[in-house]
Scaffold this motif. Structure first.
Motif, PDB file in Angstrom:
ATOM      1  N   ARG A 141       0.844  -1.299  -0.104  1.00 20.32           N
ATOM      2  CA  ARG A 141       0.019   0.030  -0.109  1.00 20.32           C
ATOM      3  C   ARG A 141       0.764   1.232   0.168  1.00 20.32           C
ATOM      4  NH1 ARG A 141      -2.242   0.009   6.350  1.00 20.32           N
ATOM      5  NH2 ARG A 141      -0.253   0.403   7.199  1.00 20.32           N
ATOM      6  N   SER A 142       0.141   2.334  -0.037  1.00 24.83           N
ATOM      7  CA  SER A 142       0.701   3.664  -0.078  1.00 24.83           C
ATOM      8  C   SER A 142       1.342   3.671   1.277  1.00 24.83           C
ATOM      9  CB  SER A 142      -0.059   4.822  -0.543  1.00 24.83           C
ATOM     10  OG  SER A 142       0.445   6.079  -0.101  1.00 24.83           O
ATOM     11  N   ALA A 143       2.600   4.411   1.599  1.00 24.81           N
ATOM     12  CA  ALA A 143       3.223   4.784   2.746  1.00 24.81           C
ATOM     13  C   ALA A 143       2.136   5.677   3.698  1.00 24.81           C
ATOM     14  CB  ALA A 143       4.300   5.279   2.633  1.00 24.81           C
ATOM     15  N   GLU A 144       1.382   6.184   2.899  1.00 28.53           N
ATOM     16  CA  GLU A 144       0.562   7.067   3.757  1.00 28.53           C
ATOM     17  C   GLU A 144      -0.677   6.209   4.167  1.00 28.53           C
ATOM     18  OE1 GLU A 144       1.151   8.334   0.583  1.00 28.53           O
ATOM     19  OE2 GLU A 144       2.839   9.466   1.299  1.00 28.53           O
ATOM     20  N   GLY A 145      -0.869   5.121   3.593  1.00 30.27           N
ATOM     21  CA  GLY A 145      -2.096   4.387   4.289  1.00 30.27           C
ATOM     22  C   GLY A 145      -3.278   4.771   3.788  1.00 30.27           C
ATOM     23  N   GLU A 146      -3.330   5.431   2.956  1.00 26.53           N
ATOM     24  CA  GLU A 146      -4.617   5.975   2.406  1.00 26.53           C
ATOM     25  C   GLU A 146      -5.116   5.193   1.342  1.00 26.53           C
ATOM     26  OE1 GLU A 146      -4.185   9.959   1.386  1.00 26.53           O
ATOM     27  OE2 GLU A 146      -3.775  10.600   3.395  1.00 26.53           O
ATOM     28  N   GLY A 147      -6.389   4.937   1.124  1.00 27.84           N
ATOM     29  CA  GLY A 147      -7.059   4.204   0.072  1.00 27.84           C
ATOM     30  C   GLY A 147      -6.954   2.617   0.208  1.00 27.84           C
ATOM     31  N   GLU A 148      -7.430   1.820  -0.967  1.00 26.92           N
ATOM     32  CA  GLU A 148      -7.161   0.510  -0.945  1.00 26.92           C
ATOM     33  C   GLU A 148      -5.791   0.060  -1.153  1.00 26.92           C
ATOM     34  OE1 GLU A 148      -9.490  -2.306  -0.852  1.00 26.92           O
ATOM     35  OE2 GLU A 148     -10.631  -0.923   0.317  1.00 26.92           O
ATOM     36  N   PRO A 149      -5.496  -1.143  -0.499  1.00 26.76           N
ATOM     37  CA  PRO A 149      -4.208  -1.718  -0.901  1.00 26.76           C
ATOM     38  C   PRO A 149      -3.851  -1.979  -2.465  1.00 26.76           C
ATOM     39  CG  PRO A 149      -4.908  -2.682   0.989  1.00 26.76           C
ATOM     40  CD  PRO A 149      -6.159  -1.906   0.435  1.00 26.76           C
ATOM     41  N   LEU A 150      -2.680  -1.702  -2.827  1.00 25.71           N
ATOM     42  CA  LEU A 150      -2.467  -2.132  -4.426  1.00 25.71           C
ATOM     43  C   LEU A 150      -2.325  -3.764  -4.637  1.00 25.71           C
ATOM     44  CD1 LEU A 150       0.235   0.436  -4.761  1.00 25.71           C
ATOM     45  CD2 LEU A 150      -1.999   0.756  -5.575  1.00 25.71           C
ATOM     46  N   LEU A 151      -2.210  -4.240  -3.474  1.00 28.66           N
ATOM     47  CA  LEU A 151      -2.065  -5.699  -3.663  1.00 28.66           C
ATOM     48  C   LEU A 151      -2.314  -6.512  -2.416  1.00 28.66           C
ATOM     49  CD1 LEU A 151      -0.501  -8.108  -5.647  1.00 28.66           C
ATOM     50  CD2 LEU A 151       1.471  -7.886  -3.855  1.00 28.66           C
ATOM     51  N   ARG A 152      -2.829  -7.763  -2.346  1.00 28.27           N
ATOM     52  CA  ARG A 152      -3.193  -8.284  -1.007  1.00 28.27           C
ATOM     53  C   ARG A 152      -2.730  -9.764  -1.146  1.00 28.27           C
ATOM     54  NH1 ARG A 152      -7.392  -6.161   1.908  1.00 28.27           N
ATOM     55  NH2 ARG A 152      -8.476  -4.367   0.866  1.00 28.27           N
ATOM     56  N   ILE A 153      -1.932 -10.206  -0.175  1.00 24.36           N
ATOM     57  CA  ILE A 153      -1.654 -11.592  -0.178  1.00 24.36           C
ATOM     58  C   ILE A 153      -2.279 -12.316   1.074  1.00 24.36           C
ATOM     59  CG2 ILE A 153       0.274 -13.221  -0.139  1.00 24.36           C
ATOM     60  CD1 ILE A 153       2.093 -11.173  -1.416  1.00 24.36           C
ATOM     61  N   ARG A 154      -2.983 -13.260   1.027  1.00 21.36           N
ATOM     62  CA  ARG A 154      -3.647 -14.144   1.974  1.00 21.36           C
ATOM     63  C   ARG A 154      -3.108 -15.624   1.774  1.00 21.36           C
ATOM     64  NH1 ARG A 154      -9.611 -12.834   2.943  1.00 21.36           N
ATOM     65  NH2 ARG A 154      -8.542 -11.052   3.628  1.00 21.36           N
ATOM     66  N   PHE A 155      -2.465 -16.007   2.652  1.00 21.52           N
ATOM     67  CA  PHE A 155      -2.059 -17.772   2.760  1.00 21.52           C
ATOM     68  C   PHE A 155      -3.413 -18.211   3.166  1.00 21.52           C
ATOM     69  CE2 PHE A 155       2.002 -15.406   2.674  1.00 21.52           C
ATOM     70  CZ  PHE A 155       2.593 -15.852   1.588  1.00 21.52           C
ATOM     71  N   SER A 156      -3.415 -19.592   2.612  1.00 25.06           N
ATOM     72  CA  SER A 156      -4.231 -20.389   3.482  1.00 25.06           C
ATOM     73  C   SER A 156      -4.092 -20.891   4.663  1.00 25.06           C
ATOM     74  CB  SER A 156      -4.512 -21.641   2.424  1.00 25.06           C
ATOM     75  OG  SER A 156      -3.512 -22.476   2.415  1.00 25.06           O
ATOM     76  N   GLU A 157      -4.665 -21.514   5.657  1.00 23.61           N
ATOM     77  CA  GLU A 157      -4.423 -21.936   6.845  1.00 23.61           C
ATOM     78  C   GLU A 157      -3.211 -22.889   6.628  1.00 23.61           C
ATOM     79  OE1 GLU A 157      -7.286 -23.028   9.596  1.00 23.61           O
ATOM     80  OE2 GLU A 157      -8.814 -21.400   9.004  1.00 23.61           O
ATOM     81  N   GLU A 158      -3.227 -23.857   5.690  1.00 25.57           N
ATOM     82  CA  GLU A 158      -2.426 -25.130   5.473  1.00 25.57           C
ATOM     83  C   GLU A 158      -0.912 -24.347   4.991  1.00 25.57           C
ATOM     84  OE1 GLU A 158      -1.541 -28.816   2.919  1.00 25.57           O
ATOM     85  OE2 GLU A 158      -3.301 -27.782   2.491  1.00 25.57           O
ATOM     86  N   ALA A 159      -1.152 -23.323   4.246  1.00 24.95           N
ATOM     87  CA  ALA A 159       0.259 -22.916   3.875  1.00 24.95           C
ATOM     88  C   ALA A 159       0.828 -21.843   4.811  1.00 24.95           C
ATOM     89  CB  ALA A 159       0.023 -21.537   2.713  1.00 24.95           C
ATOM     90  N   ALA A 160       0.099 -21.148   5.762  1.00 25.80           N
ATOM     91  CA  ALA A 160       0.595 -20.315   6.799  1.00 25.80           C
ATOM     92  C   ALA A 160       1.297 -21.245   7.816  1.00 25.80           C
ATOM     93  CB  ALA A 160      -0.593 -19.685   7.530  1.00 25.80           C
ATOM     94  N   GLU A 161       0.614 -22.393   8.025  1.00 24.73           N
ATOM     95  CA  GLU A 161       1.249 -23.275   9.059  1.00 24.73           C
ATOM     96  C   GLU A 161       2.514 -23.832   8.474  1.00 24.73           C
ATOM     97  OE1 GLU A 161      -1.323 -26.452  10.228  1.00 24.73           O
ATOM     98  OE2 GLU A 161      -3.057 -25.240  10.764  1.00 24.73           O
ATOM     99  N   LEU A 162       2.705 -24.267   7.240  1.00 26.17           N
ATOM    100  CA  LEU A 162       3.778 -24.561   6.573  1.00 26.17           C
ATOM    101  C   LEU A 162       4.955 -23.725   6.637  1.00 26.17           C
ATOM    102  CD1 LEU A 162       2.622 -26.713   3.473  1.00 26.17           C
ATOM    103  CD2 LEU A 162       3.788 -27.624   5.705  1.00 26.17           C
ATOM    104  N   LEU A 163       4.731 -22.343   6.230  1.00 26.23           N
ATOM    105  CA  LEU A 163       5.626 -21.298   6.384  1.00 26.23           C
ATOM    106  C   LEU A 163       5.927 -20.888   7.737  1.00 26.23           C
ATOM    107  CD1 LEU A 163       4.077 -19.427   3.139  1.00 26.23           C
ATOM    108  CD2 LEU A 163       6.218 -20.870   3.247  1.00 26.23           C
ATOM    109  N   GLN A 164       5.077 -20.930   8.452  1.00 27.16           N
ATOM    110  CA  GLN A 164       5.108 -20.125  10.050  1.00 27.16           C
ATOM    111  C   GLN A 164       5.704 -19.019  10.119  1.00 27.16           C
ATOM    112  OE1 GLN A 164       7.419 -23.001  12.181  1.00 27.16           O
ATOM    113  NE2 GLN A 164       5.851 -24.694  11.942  1.00 27.16           N
ATOM    114  N   GLN A 165       6.815 -18.360  10.374  1.00 23.56           N
ATOM    115  CA  GLN A 165       7.503 -17.354  10.716  1.00 23.56           C
ATOM    116  C   GLN A 165       8.046 -16.840   9.155  1.00 23.56           C
ATOM    117  OE1 GLN A 165       7.047 -15.541  13.256  1.00 23.56           O
ATOM    118  NE2 GLN A 165       5.880 -17.293  14.156  1.00 23.56           N
TER     119      GLN A 165
END
Length: 78
Positions: A20-44
């Motif tokens: 997103r813009s550093a000003e934090g205004e408006g909609e993000p330009l890009l969103r990444i959401r990992f599935s629960e399974e991927a988040a568990e595999l990737l962890q930190q």
């Protein structure tokens, strides 16, 4: 005054990672959401993986290239 945009990569409280813009205004330009399974595999490593994905997208995209004549090869995500 410059036309340069300052962007930031941020992990939101719901675990979604956005570009997103550093000003934090408006909609993000890009969103990444990992599935629960991927988040568990990737962890930190989840945030670092998202950063690499965004970096790859920016460097391979014509949107952020300045009048480059070099062709951008198509890529396939599996």
């Amino acid at each position: 005054m410059t036309d340069t945009a300052i962007l930031e990569i941020v992990e939101l409280s719901d675990g979604e990672i956005v570009l997103r813009s550093a000003e934090g205004e408006g909609e993000p330009l890009l969103r990444i959401r990992f599935s629960e399974e991927a988040a568990e595999l990737l962890q930190q490593s989840r945030f670092e993986v998202a950063q690499e994905m965004i970096d790859h997208a920016i460097t391979r995209s014509k949107l952020w290239q300045e009048d480059s004549e070099e062709p951008v090869l198509p890529s396939t995500v599996h």
